[in-house]
Design a protein around this motif. Structure first.
Motif, PDB file in Angstrom:
ATOM      1  N   ASP A  82     -18.557 -34.637 -66.547  1.00 59.11           N
ATOM      2  CA  ASP A  82     -19.763 -34.346 -65.753  1.00 59.11           C
ATOM      3  C   ASP A  82     -19.886 -32.847 -65.481  1.00 59.11           C
ATOM      4  O   ASP A  82     -20.975 -32.272 -65.579  1.00 59.11           O
ATOM      5  CB  ASP A  82     -19.716 -35.108 -64.434  1.00 59.11           C
ATOM      6  N   THR A  86     -22.820 -29.891 -66.657  1.00 62.41           N
ATOM      7  CA  THR A  86     -23.617 -29.130 -65.687  1.00 62.41           C
ATOM      8  C   THR A  86     -23.207 -27.661 -65.727  1.00 62.41           C
ATOM      9  O   THR A  86     -23.885 -26.833 -66.331  1.00 62.41           O
ATOM     10  CB  THR A  86     -23.461 -29.735 -64.283  1.00 62.41           C
ATOM     11  N   ALA A 145     -25.586 -35.742 -64.319  1.00 61.35           N
ATOM     12  CA  ALA A 145     -25.039 -34.676 -65.167  1.00 61.35           C
ATOM     13  C   ALA A 145     -25.789 -34.606 -66.491  1.00 61.35           C
ATOM     14  O   ALA A 145     -26.079 -33.505 -66.991  1.00 61.35           O
ATOM     15  CB  ALA A 145     -23.552 -34.913 -65.408  1.00 61.35           C
ATOM     16  N   THR A 148     -29.228 -33.126 -65.746  1.00 61.99           N
ATOM     17  CA  THR A 148     -29.135 -31.678 -65.548  1.00 61.99           C
ATOM     18  C   THR A 148     -28.924 -30.953 -66.867  1.00 61.99           C
ATOM     19  O   THR A 148     -29.505 -29.872 -67.095  1.00 61.99           O
ATOM     20  CB  THR A 148     -27.979 -31.361 -64.580  1.00 61.99           C
ATOM     21  N   LYS A 149     -28.110 -31.517 -67.739  1.00 60.87           N
ATOM     22  CA  LYS A 149     -27.856 -30.876 -69.029  1.00 60.87           C
ATOM     23  C   LYS A 149     -29.153 -30.694 -69.811  1.00 60.87           C
ATOM     24  O   LYS A 149     -29.397 -29.632 -70.395  1.00 60.87           O
ATOM     25  CB  LYS A 149     -26.854 -31.703 -69.837  1.00 60.87           C
TER      26      LYS A 149
END
Length: 314
Positions: A82, A86, A145, A148-149
Protein backbone atom coordinates in the motif's frame (compact mmCIF):
# COMPACT_ATOMS: atom_id res chain seq x y z
CA UNK A 1 13.38 3.78 -25.40
CA UNK A 2 15.27 4.15 -22.14
CA UNK A 3 13.00 2.84 -19.39
CA UNK A 4 13.34 3.15 -15.63
CA UNK A 5 11.64 0.15 -14.03
CA UNK A 6 10.73 -0.03 -10.35
CA UNK A 7 10.18 -3.65 -9.40
CA UNK A 8 12.59 -5.15 -11.93
CA UNK A 9 13.52 -8.07 -9.67
CA UNK A 10 9.92 -9.10 -8.98
CA UNK A 11 7.89 -11.73 -10.81
CA UNK A 12 6.21 -9.26 -13.19
CA UNK A 13 9.28 -7.02 -13.35
CA UNK A 14 11.48 -9.84 -14.57
CA UNK A 15 9.05 -10.53 -17.42
CA UNK A 16 8.88 -6.81 -18.26
CA UNK A 17 12.68 -6.69 -18.50
CA UNK A 18 12.69 -9.61 -20.93
CA UNK A 19 9.83 -8.20 -22.97
CA UNK A 20 11.36 -4.75 -23.32
CA UNK A 21 14.95 -5.81 -23.98
CA UNK A 22 13.77 -8.31 -26.60
CA UNK A 23 12.04 -5.38 -28.35
CA UNK A 24 15.26 -3.35 -28.32
CA UNK A 25 14.58 -1.07 -25.36
CA UNK A 26 17.10 -0.29 -22.63
CA UNK A 27 15.92 -1.00 -19.08
CA UNK A 28 17.40 0.11 -15.75
CA UNK A 29 16.00 -1.43 -12.58
CA UNK A 30 15.44 0.80 -9.54
CA UNK A 31 15.01 -0.60 -6.05
CA UNK A 32 16.74 -1.84 -2.90
CA UNK A 33 17.77 -5.26 -4.25
CA UNK A 34 21.37 -5.94 -5.25
CA UNK A 35 20.32 -6.89 -8.77
CA UNK A 36 19.03 -3.40 -9.57
CA UNK A 37 21.25 -1.05 -11.56
CA UNK A 38 20.06 1.89 -9.44
CA UNK A 39 19.85 1.27 -5.70
CA UNK A 40 17.31 3.15 -3.59
CA UNK A 41 14.39 2.59 -1.23
CA UNK A 42 11.35 3.74 -3.22
CA UNK A 43 9.87 5.22 -0.05
CA UNK A 44 12.88 7.51 0.39
CA UNK A 45 12.33 10.42 -2.01
CA UNK A 46 15.83 11.88 -1.65
CA UNK A 47 17.45 8.48 -2.18
CA UNK A 48 15.39 7.93 -5.33
CA UNK A 49 16.37 11.31 -6.73
CA UNK A 50 20.04 10.71 -5.90
CA UNK A 51 19.92 7.35 -7.68
CA UNK A 52 18.65 8.89 -10.93
CA UNK A 53 20.71 12.09 -10.74
CA UNK A 54 22.32 12.88 -14.09
CA UNK A 55 20.41 10.15 -15.95
CA UNK A 56 17.83 10.47 -18.68
CA UNK A 57 14.85 8.21 -19.38
CA UNK A 58 12.00 8.23 -21.84
CA UNK A 59 9.57 6.40 -19.56
CA UNK A 60 9.08 5.05 -16.05
CA UNK A 61 7.25 1.84 -15.11
CA UNK A 62 6.00 1.37 -11.55
CA UNK A 63 5.65 -2.39 -10.99
CA UNK A 64 7.05 -2.47 -7.46
CA UNK A 65 5.24 -4.41 -4.74
CA UNK A 66 6.28 -6.00 -1.47
CA UNK A 67 4.32 -9.24 -1.90
CA UNK A 68 7.09 -11.79 -2.36
CA UNK A 69 7.10 -14.21 0.54
CA UNK A 70 3.80 -12.85 1.89
CA UNK A 71 0.94 -15.26 2.62
CA UNK A 72 -1.74 -12.61 2.01
CA UNK A 73 -3.73 -13.99 4.93
CA UNK A 74 -3.64 -10.86 7.10
CA UNK A 75 -4.37 -7.28 6.10
CA UNK A 76 -0.95 -6.34 7.46
CA UNK A 77 0.63 -8.40 4.65
CA UNK A 78 -0.56 -5.75 2.16
CA UNK A 79 0.56 -2.71 4.18
CA UNK A 80 4.08 -2.35 2.65
CA UNK A 81 2.63 -2.61 -0.85
CA UNK A 82 0.00 0.00 0.00
CA UNK A 83 2.83 2.41 0.84
CA UNK A 84 4.64 1.64 -2.42
CA UNK A 85 1.42 2.49 -4.28
CA UNK A 86 1.07 5.87 -2.55
CA UNK A 87 4.39 7.30 -1.36
CA UNK A 88 6.37 5.19 -3.83
CA UNK A 89 4.31 6.48 -6.76
CA UNK A 90 4.84 10.10 -5.73
CA UNK A 91 8.59 9.54 -5.48
CA UNK A 92 8.78 7.80 -8.86
CA UNK A 93 6.86 10.61 -10.50
CA UNK A 94 9.45 13.01 -9.08
CA UNK A 95 12.14 10.80 -10.63
CA UNK A 96 10.28 10.88 -13.94
CA UNK A 97 10.34 14.68 -13.96
CA UNK A 98 13.99 14.76 -12.88
CA UNK A 99 15.05 12.46 -15.73
CA UNK A 100 12.86 13.95 -18.46
CA UNK A 101 10.60 10.90 -18.79
CA UNK A 102 7.31 11.61 -20.51
CA UNK A 103 5.37 8.38 -20.04
CA UNK A 104 4.57 6.72 -16.72
CA UNK A 105 3.00 3.24 -16.71
CA UNK A 106 1.50 2.14 -13.40
CA UNK A 107 0.73 -1.44 -12.41
CA UNK A 108 -2.74 -1.65 -10.89
CA UNK A 109 -5.01 -4.61 -10.25
CA UNK A 110 -8.50 -6.05 -10.23
CA UNK A 111 -9.24 -5.29 -6.56
CA UNK A 112 -9.06 -1.58 -7.28
CA UNK A 113 -12.72 -1.99 -8.26
CA UNK A 114 -13.40 -3.02 -4.67
CA UNK A 115 -13.85 -6.28 -2.81
CA UNK A 116 -17.24 -7.97 -2.46
CA UNK A 117 -19.91 -9.20 -4.85
CA UNK A 118 -20.02 -7.20 -8.11
CA UNK A 119 -22.47 -9.53 -9.83
CA UNK A 120 -21.99 -11.56 -12.97
CA UNK A 121 -21.53 -8.73 -15.49
CA UNK A 122 -18.00 -8.01 -16.71
CA UNK A 123 -17.00 -4.51 -15.62
CA UNK A 124 -15.48 -2.14 -18.16
CA UNK A 125 -13.21 0.81 -17.47
CA UNK A 126 -16.10 3.18 -18.24
CA UNK A 127 -19.05 1.70 -16.38
CA UNK A 128 -17.48 0.96 -13.00
CA UNK A 129 -15.98 3.33 -10.48
CA UNK A 130 -12.36 2.56 -9.69
CA UNK A 131 -11.34 2.88 -6.07
CA UNK A 132 -14.74 2.96 -4.36
CA UNK A 133 -14.75 3.92 -0.70
CA UNK A 134 -15.07 1.11 1.84
CA UNK A 135 -16.43 1.25 5.36
CA UNK A 136 -13.88 -1.35 6.41
CA UNK A 137 -10.71 0.58 7.34
CA UNK A 138 -8.34 -2.11 6.09
CA UNK A 139 -10.13 -2.61 2.76
CA UNK A 140 -10.26 1.17 2.35
CA UNK A 141 -6.50 1.23 2.91
CA UNK A 142 -5.88 -1.36 0.18
CA UNK A 143 -8.37 -0.02 -2.36
CA UNK A 144 -7.50 3.55 -1.47
CA UNK A 145 -3.85 2.90 -2.25
CA UNK A 146 -4.80 1.77 -5.76
CA UNK A 147 -7.11 4.77 -6.14
CA UNK A 148 -4.32 7.12 -5.07
CA UNK A 149 -1.83 5.48 -7.41
CA UNK A 150 -4.09 6.20 -10.38
CA UNK A 151 -4.89 9.73 -9.23
CA UNK A 152 -1.20 10.53 -8.95
CA UNK A 153 -0.45 8.89 -12.30
CA UNK A 154 -3.14 10.77 -14.20
CA UNK A 155 -2.72 14.06 -12.33
CA UNK A 156 1.00 14.60 -12.86
CA UNK A 157 1.71 17.66 -15.00
CA UNK A 158 3.72 16.96 -18.13
CA UNK A 159 3.49 13.18 -17.68
CA UNK A 160 1.56 10.81 -19.95
CA UNK A 161 0.08 8.42 -17.39
CA UNK A 162 -1.22 4.94 -18.21
CA UNK A 163 -2.73 2.53 -15.68
CA UNK A 164 -2.91 -1.22 -16.27
CA UNK A 165 -5.52 -2.93 -14.11
CA UNK A 166 -4.28 -6.51 -14.08
CA UNK A 167 -6.23 -9.61 -13.20
CA UNK A 168 -4.70 -12.01 -10.69
CA UNK A 169 -1.46 -13.44 -12.04
CA UNK A 170 -0.67 -17.00 -12.99
CA UNK A 171 2.26 -18.47 -14.89
CA UNK A 172 6.01 -18.87 -14.45
CA UNK A 173 7.33 -16.91 -11.51
CA UNK A 174 3.84 -16.67 -10.02
CA UNK A 175 2.00 -20.01 -9.86
CA UNK A 176 5.19 -21.99 -9.24
CA UNK A 177 6.28 -19.74 -6.36
CA UNK A 178 2.94 -19.24 -4.61
CA UNK A 179 0.07 -21.67 -5.13
CA UNK A 180 2.10 -24.70 -6.25
CA UNK A 181 4.42 -24.97 -3.20
CA UNK A 182 1.43 -24.61 -0.88
CA UNK A 183 -0.44 -27.36 -2.70
CA UNK A 184 2.57 -29.66 -2.46
CA UNK A 185 2.75 -29.02 1.28
CA UNK A 186 -1.03 -29.48 1.56
CA UNK A 187 -1.47 -26.15 3.35
CA UNK A 188 -3.76 -24.33 0.89
CA UNK A 189 -7.48 -24.78 1.58
CA UNK A 190 -10.10 -23.40 -0.80
CA UNK A 191 -13.73 -22.48 -0.40
CA UNK A 192 -16.63 -23.41 -2.70
CA UNK A 193 -16.90 -20.84 -5.49
CA UNK A 194 -20.72 -20.75 -5.39
CA UNK A 195 -20.86 -18.79 -8.63
CA UNK A 196 -18.08 -16.39 -7.67
CA UNK A 197 -15.34 -15.68 -10.21
CA UNK A 198 -12.31 -13.41 -10.50
CA UNK A 199 -10.38 -11.91 -13.41
CA UNK A 200 -6.99 -13.51 -14.15
CA UNK A 201 -4.08 -13.03 -16.58
CA UNK A 202 -0.92 -14.91 -17.48
CA UNK A 203 2.06 -12.95 -16.17
CA UNK A 204 3.86 -13.04 -19.54
CA UNK A 205 0.76 -11.65 -21.25
CA UNK A 206 0.78 -8.94 -18.57
CA UNK A 207 4.38 -7.99 -19.38
CA UNK A 208 3.48 -7.64 -23.06
CA UNK A 209 0.73 -5.20 -22.08
CA UNK A 210 3.33 -3.05 -20.35
CA UNK A 211 5.40 -2.85 -23.55
CA UNK A 212 2.35 -1.84 -25.56
CA UNK A 213 1.33 0.75 -22.96
CA UNK A 214 4.79 2.31 -23.26
CA UNK A 215 4.79 2.51 -27.04
CA UNK A 216 1.16 3.14 -28.08
CA UNK A 217 0.68 6.91 -28.63
CA UNK A 218 -3.04 6.95 -27.86
CA UNK A 219 -2.66 5.20 -24.51
CA UNK A 220 -1.75 8.37 -22.63
CA UNK A 221 -4.26 9.20 -19.91
CA UNK A 222 -6.01 5.85 -20.18
CA UNK A 223 -6.70 2.91 -17.86
CA UNK A 224 -6.94 -0.63 -19.23
CA UNK A 225 -8.25 -3.89 -17.84
CA UNK A 226 -5.60 -6.53 -18.64
CA UNK A 227 -7.38 -9.85 -18.21
CA UNK A 228 -7.77 -13.16 -20.01
CA UNK A 229 -11.07 -14.30 -21.50
CA UNK A 230 -12.07 -16.74 -18.76
CA UNK A 231 -13.03 -15.48 -15.30
CA UNK A 232 -12.81 -18.33 -12.82
CA UNK A 233 -13.34 -18.76 -9.10
CA UNK A 234 -10.32 -18.85 -6.82
CA UNK A 235 -11.08 -22.40 -5.75
CA UNK A 236 -11.47 -23.58 -9.33
CA UNK A 237 -8.18 -21.94 -10.25
CA UNK A 238 -6.34 -23.70 -7.43
CA UNK A 239 -7.88 -27.03 -8.47
CA UNK A 240 -6.71 -26.38 -12.05
CA UNK A 241 -3.16 -25.90 -10.73
CA UNK A 242 -3.41 -29.16 -8.78
CA UNK A 243 -4.64 -31.02 -11.86
CA UNK A 244 -1.97 -29.58 -14.16
CA UNK A 245 0.88 -30.40 -11.78
CA UNK A 246 -0.60 -33.66 -10.45
CA UNK A 247 -0.49 -32.52 -6.82
CA UNK A 248 -2.97 -33.57 -4.14
CA UNK A 249 -6.27 -31.76 -4.51
CA UNK A 250 -6.76 -28.88 -2.08
CA UNK A 251 -8.99 -29.31 0.95
CA UNK A 252 -12.37 -27.58 0.62
CA UNK A 253 -13.52 -25.64 3.68
CA UNK A 254 -16.51 -23.39 4.35
CA UNK A 255 -15.91 -19.68 3.79
CA UNK A 256 -16.58 -18.76 7.43
CA UNK A 257 -13.56 -20.81 8.48
CA UNK A 258 -11.31 -18.16 6.86
CA UNK A 259 -12.57 -15.27 8.99
CA UNK A 260 -9.45 -15.42 11.21
CA UNK A 261 -7.50 -14.71 7.98
CA UNK A 262 -9.38 -11.55 6.95
CA UNK A 263 -7.47 -10.68 3.76
CA UNK A 264 -7.83 -14.21 2.40
CA UNK A 265 -11.49 -14.09 3.39
CA UNK A 266 -11.98 -10.84 1.46
CA UNK A 267 -10.28 -12.24 -1.64
CA UNK A 268 -12.10 -15.56 -1.69
CA UNK A 269 -15.50 -13.99 -1.03
CA UNK A 270 -15.15 -11.51 -3.90
CA UNK A 271 -17.03 -11.94 -7.18
CA UNK A 272 -15.43 -9.63 -9.76
CA UNK A 273 -15.22 -10.08 -13.53
CA UNK A 274 -13.56 -7.58 -15.88
CA UNK A 275 -13.98 -6.94 -19.60
CA UNK A 276 -10.74 -6.59 -21.57
CA UNK A 277 -12.05 -5.26 -24.87
CA UNK A 278 -10.58 -1.78 -24.51
CA UNK A 279 -6.99 -3.09 -24.32
CA UNK A 280 -7.62 -5.20 -27.41
CA UNK A 281 -9.03 -2.28 -29.39
CA UNK A 282 -6.62 0.47 -28.34
CA UNK A 283 -3.38 -1.35 -27.45
CA UNK A 284 -3.67 -4.27 -29.83
CA UNK A 285 -3.15 -6.55 -26.82
CA UNK A 286 -4.54 -10.07 -27.11
CA UNK A 287 -3.69 -12.67 -24.46
CA UNK A 288 -1.84 -15.73 -25.70
CA UNK A 289 -3.80 -17.75 -23.17
CA UNK A 290 -7.58 -17.37 -23.20
CA UNK A 291 -7.73 -18.94 -19.74
CA UNK A 292 -5.62 -20.58 -17.10
CA UNK A 293 -6.29 -24.24 -17.94
CA UNK A 294 -4.15 -24.45 -21.10
CA UNK A 295 -1.53 -22.07 -19.70
CA UNK A 296 -1.07 -24.16 -16.55
CA UNK A 297 -0.69 -27.39 -18.52
CA UNK A 298 1.94 -25.74 -20.71
CA UNK A 299 3.70 -24.44 -17.61
CA UNK A 300 3.75 -27.87 -16.00
CA UNK A 301 5.40 -29.29 -19.14
CA UNK A 302 8.30 -26.82 -19.06
CA UNK A 303 11.66 -28.36 -18.12
CA UNK A 304 13.55 -26.99 -15.11
CA UNK A 305 10.63 -24.73 -14.31
CA UNK A 306 11.92 -22.72 -11.37
CA UNK A 307 15.46 -22.22 -12.64
CA UNK A 308 14.54 -21.41 -16.22
CA UNK A 309 12.04 -18.75 -15.22
CA UNK A 310 13.74 -17.03 -12.31
CA UNK A 311 13.04 -13.27 -12.36
CA UNK A 312 15.64 -11.06 -14.01
CA UNK A 313 16.75 -7.50 -13.36
CA UNK A 314 18.58 -5.12 -15.66
Amino acid sequence: MKVLLAGASGALGGRIVRELTAAGHEVAGLGRGARNVLRADLLDREAVLRAVDGRGFDAVVHAATALQGKSLMRHQDMAPTDLLRTEGTANLLAAARETGARRFVAESMVFGYGYGDHGDAELTEADARFGPRSADPWLERHVGALRTKEELTFGADGIEGVSLRFGLFYGAGSTDTTILPMLRRRVLPVVPDKGRALAWVDIEDAARAVRLALTTPGAAGQAYNIVDDTPIGFGSHVRAVAEAFATPAPMTVPLWLLKPAPLAYAIMSTNLRLAGGKARRELGWVPVHAGCATALRALADRPALAGADAPLAA
